[in-house]
Scaffold this active site. Structure first.
Site, PDB file in Angstrom:
ATOM      1  N   THR A   1       0.841  -1.197   0.000  1.00 19.26           N
ATOM      2  CA  THR A   1       0.000   0.000   0.000  1.00 19.26           C
ATOM      3  C   THR A   1       0.876   1.247   0.000  1.00 19.26           C
ATOM      4  OG1 THR A   1      -0.123   0.028   2.420  1.00 19.26           O
ATOM      5  CG2 THR A   1      -1.910  -1.103   1.227  1.00 19.26           C
TER       6      THR A   1
ATOM      7  N   ASN B   1       1.466   4.878   0.831  1.00 24.51           N
ATOM      8  CA  ASN B   1       0.877   5.778   1.821  1.00 24.51           C
ATOM      9  C   ASN B   1       1.016   7.234   1.386  1.00 24.51           C
ATOM     10  OD1 ASN B   1       1.521   3.199   3.231  1.00 24.51           O
ATOM     11  ND2 ASN B   1       0.625   4.264   4.969  1.00 24.51           N
TER      12      ASN B   1
ATOM     13  N   GLU C   1      -4.016   4.731   2.700  1.00 23.87           N
ATOM     14  CA  GLU C   1      -3.145   3.776   2.002  1.00 23.87           C
ATOM     15  C   GLU C   1      -3.813   3.325   0.714  1.00 23.87           C
ATOM     16  OE1 GLU C   1      -1.799   0.346   4.367  1.00 23.87           O
ATOM     17  OE2 GLU C   1      -2.896   1.258   6.023  1.00 23.87           O
TER      18      GLU C   1
HETATM   19  N1  RBF Z   1      -6.985  -2.811   8.008  1.00 22.93           N
HETATM   20  C1  RBF Z   1      -7.834  -3.157   9.007  1.00 22.93           C
HETATM   21  O1  RBF Z   1      -7.450  -3.198  10.151  1.00 22.93           O
HETATM   22  N2  RBF Z   1      -9.153  -3.439   8.734  1.00 22.93           N
HETATM   23  C2  RBF Z   1      -9.660  -3.424   7.477  1.00 22.93           C
HETATM   24  O2  RBF Z   1     -10.855  -3.693   7.303  1.00 22.93           O
HETATM   25  C3  RBF Z   1      -8.772  -3.070   6.409  1.00 22.93           C
HETATM   26  N3  RBF Z   1      -9.213  -3.050   5.123  1.00 22.93           N
HETATM   27  C4  RBF Z   1      -8.342  -2.736   4.115  1.00 22.93           C
HETATM   28  C5  RBF Z   1      -8.792  -2.732   2.800  1.00 22.93           C
HETATM   29  C6  RBF Z   1      -7.926  -2.414   1.755  1.00 22.93           C
HETATM   30  C7  RBF Z   1      -8.436  -2.426   0.346  1.00 22.93           C
HETATM   31  C8  RBF Z   1      -6.566  -2.086   2.025  1.00 22.93           C
HETATM   32  C9  RBF Z   1      -5.615  -1.753   0.908  1.00 22.93           C
HETATM   33  C10 RBF Z   1      -6.113  -2.092   3.331  1.00 22.93           C
HETATM   34  C11 RBF Z   1      -6.974  -2.405   4.400  1.00 22.93           C
HETATM   35  N4  RBF Z   1      -6.557  -2.412   5.714  1.00 22.93           N
HETATM   36  C12 RBF Z   1      -7.419  -2.754   6.723  1.00 22.93           C
HETATM   37  C13 RBF Z   1      -5.193  -1.942   6.030  1.00 22.93           C
HETATM   38  C14 RBF Z   1      -4.229  -3.071   6.227  1.00 22.93           C
HETATM   39  O3  RBF Z   1      -4.272  -3.441   7.578  1.00 22.93           O
HETATM   40  C15 RBF Z   1      -2.827  -2.597   5.908  1.00 22.93           C
HETATM   41  O4  RBF Z   1      -2.722  -2.163   4.589  1.00 22.93           O
HETATM   42  C16 RBF Z   1      -1.896  -3.718   6.196  1.00 22.93           C
HETATM   43  O5  RBF Z   1      -0.622  -3.187   6.318  1.00 22.93           O
HETATM   44  C17 RBF Z   1      -2.003  -4.827   5.137  1.00 22.93           C
HETATM   45  O6  RBF Z   1      -1.233  -5.908   5.504  1.00 22.93           O
HETATM   46  P1  ADP Z   2       5.069   0.835   3.589  1.00 22.70           P
HETATM   47  O1  ADP Z   2       4.824   0.348   4.969  1.00 22.70           O
HETATM   48  O2  ADP Z   2       6.309   1.709   3.499  1.00 22.70           O
HETATM   49  O3  ADP Z   2       3.876   1.536   3.004  1.00 22.70           O
HETATM   50  P2  ADP Z   2       4.408  -1.459   1.928  1.00 22.70           P
HETATM   51  O4  ADP Z   2       4.850  -2.854   2.255  1.00 22.70           O
HETATM   52  O5  ADP Z   2       2.964  -1.103   2.151  1.00 22.70           O
HETATM   53  O6  ADP Z   2       5.366  -0.465   2.723  1.00 22.70           O
HETATM   54  O7  ADP Z   2       4.805  -1.198   0.412  1.00 22.70           O
HETATM   55  C1  ADP Z   2       4.389   0.009  -0.177  1.00 22.70           C
HETATM   56  C2  ADP Z   2       5.326   0.452  -1.307  1.00 22.70           C
HETATM   57  O8  ADP Z   2       5.418  -0.565  -2.315  1.00 22.70           O
HETATM   58  C3  ADP Z   2       4.792   1.672  -2.012  1.00 22.70           C
HETATM   59  O9  ADP Z   2       5.174   2.874  -1.355  1.00 22.70           O
HETATM   60  C4  ADP Z   2       5.392   1.543  -3.414  1.00 22.70           C
HETATM   61  O10 ADP Z   2       6.651   2.183  -3.448  1.00 22.70           O
HETATM   62  C5  ADP Z   2       5.556   0.026  -3.600  1.00 22.70           C
HETATM   63  N1  ADP Z   2       4.562  -0.636  -4.474  1.00 22.70           N
HETATM   64  C6  ADP Z   2       4.894  -1.542  -5.442  1.00 22.70           C
HETATM   65  N2  ADP Z   2       3.793  -2.006  -6.053  1.00 22.70           N
HETATM   66  C7  ADP Z   2       2.712  -1.383  -5.474  1.00 22.70           C
HETATM   67  C8  ADP Z   2       1.296  -1.460  -5.703  1.00 22.70           C
HETATM   68  N3  ADP Z   2       0.764  -2.273  -6.637  1.00 22.70           N
HETATM   69  N4  ADP Z   2       0.495  -0.684  -4.926  1.00 22.70           N
HETATM   70  C9  ADP Z   2       1.025   0.123  -3.985  1.00 22.70           C
HETATM   71  N5  ADP Z   2       2.353   0.237  -3.725  1.00 22.70           N
HETATM   72  C10 ADP Z   2       3.208  -0.503  -4.460  1.00 22.70           C
HETATM   73 MG    MG Z   3       1.872   0.852   3.020  1.00 25.10          MG
END
Ligand code: RBF
Ligand code: ADP
Ligand code: MG
Length: 152
Positions: free
Chosen positions: A29, A31, A80
């Site tokens: 994700t 951020n 995110e």
């Molecule tokens: N985190 C939560 O705690 N509850 C949720 O319902 C939740 N839904 C999510 C839905 C989407 C589409 C995304 C991208 C993230 C969501 N997250 C949620 C955040 C998630 O905990 C976070 O991105 C983690 O780091 C994924 O492993």
């Molecule tokens: P962080 O905790 O730093 O957000 P993540 O494990 O969530 O780390 O990884 C996020 C990073 O991965 C983004 O900031 C981006 O640079 C990279 N990335 C690669 N592919 C994707 C994708 N499909 N969607 C979002 N981020 C992506």
């Molecule tokens: Mg992230």
């Protein structure tokens, strides 16, 4: 969910998130900065959304989560964005623009990580479908996503 603020437009440089290895889970994700999160309108409820994003001059589908991630008990609100596209490299620091087009569900707690991942995969299926609906689909051509900040 009151939708009067949708579609909502936001942009900023991709920042480091919580580093929980969401990438390892197959759901990286990107951020958005704290300043963007702090300026989100009150009407934009915490929860899961679908929409369009642009990064590196490409427009792609996305799902986004706004809130405190109850499963991880975050102390900071975040916005995110998981882009529905395979990228070879990270893009930290690059400008990410998003159009948050529609709401999917509230954020939830889960008893295990597996439950959270399954739910996110289902969010992606819902997003893929809704983004094909004509009114929502045409947002991908919006100037906001196209206009590049650089002068080239
Ligand atoms: N985190 C939560 O705690 N509850 C949720 O319902 C939740 N839904 C999510 C839905 C989407 C589409 C995304 C991208 C993230 C969501 N997250 C949620 C955040 C998630 O905990 C976070 O991105 C983690 O780091 C994924 O492993
Ligand atoms: P962080 O905790 O730093 O957000 P993540 O494990 O969530 O780390 O990884 C996020 C990073 O991965 C983004 O900031 C981006 O640079 C990279 N990335 C690669 N592919 C994707 C994708 N499909 N969607 C979002 N981020 C992506
Ligand atoms: Mg992230």
């Amino acid at each position: 969910m009151c939708s009067k603020v949708l579609p909502y437009f936001a942009s900023g440089a991709v920042t480091k998130g919580f580093g929980r290895g969401s990438k390892a889970l197959g759901i990286p994700t990107a951020n958005l900065p704290e300043s963007v999160v702090n300026n989100l309108p009150e009407e934009l409820d915490n929860g899961v959304y679908y929409g369009w994003a642009s990064i590196q001059g490409k427009v792609v589908k996305m799902v986004a989560s706004i809130g405190w991630n109850p499963y991880f008990k975050n102390e900071k609100k975040s916005l995110e964005v998981h882009l529905l596209h395979k990228f070879e490299n990270d893009f930290y620091g690059e400008e990410l623009k998003v159009i948050i087009a529609g709401y999917i569900r509230p954020e939830r707690d889960f008893s295990c990580l597996d439950g959270l991942i399954k739910e996110i995969k289902n969010d992606i299926i819902i997003a893929e479908q809704r983004l094909e609906e004509p009114i929502v689909n045409k947002l991908k051509h919006n100037d906001f996503l196209m206009i590049n900040k650089t002068n080239d």
